[in-house]
Design a protein around this motif. Structure first.
Motif, short mmCIF file in Angstrom:
data_model
loop_
_atom_site.label_atom_id
_atom_site.label_comp_id
_atom_site.label_asym_id
_atom_site.label_seq_id
_atom_site.Cartn_x
_atom_site.Cartn_y
_atom_site.Cartn_z
N GLU A 383 42.45 -11.85 18.44
CA GLU A 383 42.05 -11.87 19.85
C GLU A 383 40.49 -11.63 20.02
N VAL A 384 40.01 -10.44 19.39
CA VAL A 384 38.80 -10.09 19.63
C VAL A 384 37.81 -10.89 18.89
N LEU A 385 38.11 -11.49 17.86
CA LEU A 385 37.23 -12.36 17.27
C LEU A 385 37.12 -13.93 17.81
N LEU A 386 37.97 -14.35 18.52
CA LEU A 386 38.17 -15.47 19.29
C LEU A 386 37.16 -15.12 20.49
N ILE A 387 37.22 -14.24 21.08
CA ILE A 387 36.36 -13.92 22.34
C ILE A 387 34.91 -13.94 21.83
N LEU A 388 34.71 -13.42 20.74
CA LEU A 388 33.23 -13.42 20.18
C LEU A 388 32.68 -14.75 19.98
N TRP A 389 33.88 -15.44 19.24
CA TRP A 389 33.55 -16.93 18.72
C TRP A 389 33.26 -17.93 20.11
N ASP A 390 34.05 -17.76 21.11
CA ASP A 390 33.87 -18.31 22.25
C ASP A 390 32.45 -18.14 23.02
N ALA A 391 32.10 -16.96 23.08
CA ALA A 391 31.15 -16.68 23.69
C ALA A 391 29.96 -16.98 23.05
N ILE A 392 29.73 -16.80 21.66
CA ILE A 392 28.75 -17.45 20.85
C ILE A 392 28.55 -18.74 20.90
N ALA A 393 29.63 -19.49 20.81
CA ALA A 393 29.52 -21.02 21.07
C ALA A 393 29.19 -21.29 22.42
N TRP A 394 29.33 -20.68 23.51
CA TRP A 394 28.92 -21.19 24.77
C TRP A 394 27.62 -20.72 25.07
N ILE A 395 26.97 -19.71 24.35
CA ILE A 395 25.45 -19.41 24.24
C ILE A 395 24.73 -20.68 23.54
N ARG A 396 25.37 -20.88 22.51
CA ARG A 396 24.72 -21.95 21.90
C ARG A 396 24.96 -23.37 22.34
N GLY A 397 25.55 -23.56 23.70
CA GLY A 397 25.63 -24.87 24.21
C GLY A 397 26.50 -25.63 23.88
N ARG A 398 27.66 -24.89 22.97
CA ARG A 398 28.63 -25.73 22.34
C ARG A 398 29.95 -25.11 22.86
N ARG A 399 30.40 -24.99 24.20
CA ARG A 399 31.58 -24.52 24.74
C ARG A 399 32.62 -25.31 24.21
N GLY A 400 33.89 -24.69 23.77
CA GLY A 400 34.89 -25.19 23.58
C GLY A 400 34.98 -25.69 21.90
N GLU A 401 34.00 -25.33 21.25
CA GLU A 401 34.00 -25.72 19.70
C GLU A 401 35.11 -24.71 19.20
N ARG A 402 35.83 -25.62 18.40
CA ARG A 402 36.96 -24.55 17.43
C ARG A 402 36.48 -23.97 16.40
N PRO A 403 37.01 -22.84 16.18
CA PRO A 403 36.88 -21.97 15.14
C PRO A 403 37.10 -22.68 13.97
N PRO A 404 36.69 -22.37 12.69
CA PRO A 404 37.05 -22.96 11.45
C PRO A 404 38.30 -22.75 11.10
N ALA A 405 39.10 -23.67 10.73
CA ALA A 405 40.36 -23.59 10.21
C ALA A 405 41.15 -22.83 11.05
N PRO A 406 41.47 -23.23 12.49
CA PRO A 406 42.31 -22.38 13.26
C PRO A 406 43.77 -22.05 13.01
N ALA A 407 44.10 -20.88 13.24
CA ALA A 407 45.27 -20.34 12.69
C ALA A 407 46.39 -20.69 13.45
N ALA A 408 47.52 -21.26 13.11
CA ALA A 408 48.80 -21.62 13.69
C ALA A 408 49.31 -20.31 14.50
N ARG A 409 49.77 -20.61 15.74
CA ARG A 409 50.13 -19.42 16.44
C ARG A 409 51.50 -19.61 16.95
N GLN A 410 52.45 -18.68 17.21
CA GLN A 410 53.78 -19.06 18.02
C GLN A 410 53.77 -18.25 19.29
N VAL A 411 54.45 -18.43 20.19
CA VAL A 411 54.50 -18.04 21.44
C VAL A 411 55.73 -17.40 21.77
#
Length: 453
Positions: A383-411
């Motif tokens: 959760e925390v790393l994805l917040i950091l990833w999304d924030a940095i991607a937005w700052i870099r003008g790459r909003r919505g950029e997916r993280p490397p090899a996103p992990a499968a999740r279940q809900v």
């Protein structure tokens, strides 16, 4: 830098009238498994769904008006709520002999800003699924009137996220806005005025995400990717670490990433000396630095829009957003002379630029320095790393950029104990604010109980 979508003043934001379209609903229902699969979201255990199916049947029979209050930890929540209503509820109804007419659906409130960043097609689709757009940070009378009518007399239940926005934390409930409780009482009053006897029922729904395969490989990939973006070079690994040492090392990397990001943002806002102070687990300096950064960024926006710094961080963000929209989306453009129009364009570009300070704060509004430390689970790290990833991607003008090899999740979907609003109507008539606050507290307690289920 963040992508600059606003290059000129725009016509005033119009209300997008909900226009439920059955054929689009059918198409989305067919496409839902593929969309969930593309997001690598699997459906885990679903509890309380039989009770929800019974309430949906009662709503179809004219016995109740149903208000669904769902937790909003992720941007994928609308897809999961669609799975619950379109797939899980009908399945439970068939399994338990509950007579339920099709389609099973809900109308819903959504942020009017979504079509601005997701595109006009998103607004078109949300409207035709029955969505009601609402502008945050102001009294949006038309949206509230429309939602109030739908809750009282619409063909489907009404779904609202009482947190108001995603908080990105699966195990942390954000502050609840009072609007949902107010909507329930309005519905009670409207039913009484029309001489109708339906009950008004609030159904809490909690969504709990977790990694499908509970290993640390996705976490380590994210840590490495973030270190690369921030220019962090780690010393070469030595001998294999013991599990406890490995965990401490991983948390140390998270602290280093957080500290480096804060330092770079502090340098941008000209805070501090520009040096990178070391951080240790539980160090109060991290929280203090984050709070100072948030205050500085919000002050930059508030100063531009001549706003006073009042309320919580999220309340300040909503007021800034509304002030920015008023400068960008205007109803006087047709009457502007050419020079006035050019100046209006200039004001709009400046407003959008200052809104970026508020957007930056939004990414970190729900972050706390102890969230991972108090329970260093793989899910909290993610959760925390994805917040950091999304924030940095937005700052870099790459909003919505997916993280490397996103992990499968279940809900996991937990339907909580229903809450009756009708018995509280007399309290509401005596003291409206107190009754709304009390019902909101009851809803919070119900959501928290479901989170522990």
């Amino acid at each position: 830098m963040p992508s600059a979508k606003v290059q000129a003043a725009q016509p005033a934001l119009g209300f997008i009238q909900p226009a439920y379209t059955p054929w689009l609903h059918r198409l989305c229902r067919l496409a839902l498994p593929a969309v969930l699969g593309s997001r690598r979201i699997g459906i885990g255990a679903v509890s309380g769904v039989v009770e929800l199916a019974e309430l949906c049947a009662a709503a179809q029979n004219g016995e109740v008006r149903l208000l669904i209050a769902f937790r909003h930890p992720s941007t994928t929540d609308p897809l999961v709520m669609a799975q619950l209503l379109w797939k899980e509820v009908p399945r439970a109804a068939r399994r338990h002999g509950i007579r339920l007419a099709h389609p099973v659906h809900s109308q819903f409130l959504y942020d009017r800003g979504i079509p601005l960043w997701a595109g006009a097609a998103a607004g078109w689709m949300l409207a035709r699924l029955g969505g009601v757009p609402i502008q945050r940070g102001r009294l949006d009378r038309r949206a509230l009137k429309t939602a109030r009518h739908l809750l009282c007399s619409g063909p489907f239940p009404l779904a609202i996220a009482p947190e108001g926005a995603t908080n990105n934390h699966d195990e942390l409930l954000g502050p609840l806005e009072p609007g949902l409780a107010q909507m329930a009482f309005w519905c009670c009053e409207d039913l009484v005025a029309e001489g109708r006897e339906e009950r008004v029922v609030i159904v809490p729904v909690v969504l709990r995400y977790s990694l499908l395969h509970r290993d640390w490989a996705p976490i380590d990939r994210l840590l490495t990717a973030l270190e690369g973006v921030l220019g962090i070079t780690l010393p070469p690994a030595g001998a294999p670490a013991l599990p406890t040492e490995e965990a401490d090392h991983r948390y140390g990397r998270l602290l280093l990433i957080s500290g480096r990001l804060l330092t770079q943002l502090e340098h941008f806002y000209r805070l501090g000396s520009g040096e990178e102070p070391g951080l240790t687990p539980g160090d109060p300096a991290l929280s203090a630095r984050l709070s100072r950064l948030q205050a500085t960024a919000l002050a930059a926006a508030e100063s531009h829009f001549d706003l006073q710094p009042r309320g919580t961080i999220l309340e300040r963000c909503r007021r800034i957003e509304q002030a920015g929209w008023q400068a960008i989306y205007r109803d006087d453009l047709a009457a502007c002379a050419p020079l006035e129009r050019s100046l209006a364009d200039w004001c709009a570009v400046e407003a959008a630029r200052h809104l970026d300070h508020m957007r930056l704060v939004e990414y970190f509004a729900s972050m706390g320095d102890a969230y991972v430390a108090e329970k260093p689970s793989v899910d909290r790290y993610l959760e925390v790393l994805l917040i950091l990833w999304d924030a940095i991607a937005w700052i870099r003008g790459r909003r919505g950029e997916r993280p490397p090899a996103p992990a499968a999740r279940q809900v996991r979907i937990i339907v909580g104990e229903p809450i009756e609003a009708g018995p509280r109507l007399a309290d509401y008539r005596r003291d409206r604010r107190l009754a709304v606050d009390q019902l909101t507290d009851v809803l919070r307690a119900s959501l928290e109980a479901a989170m522990l289920d």
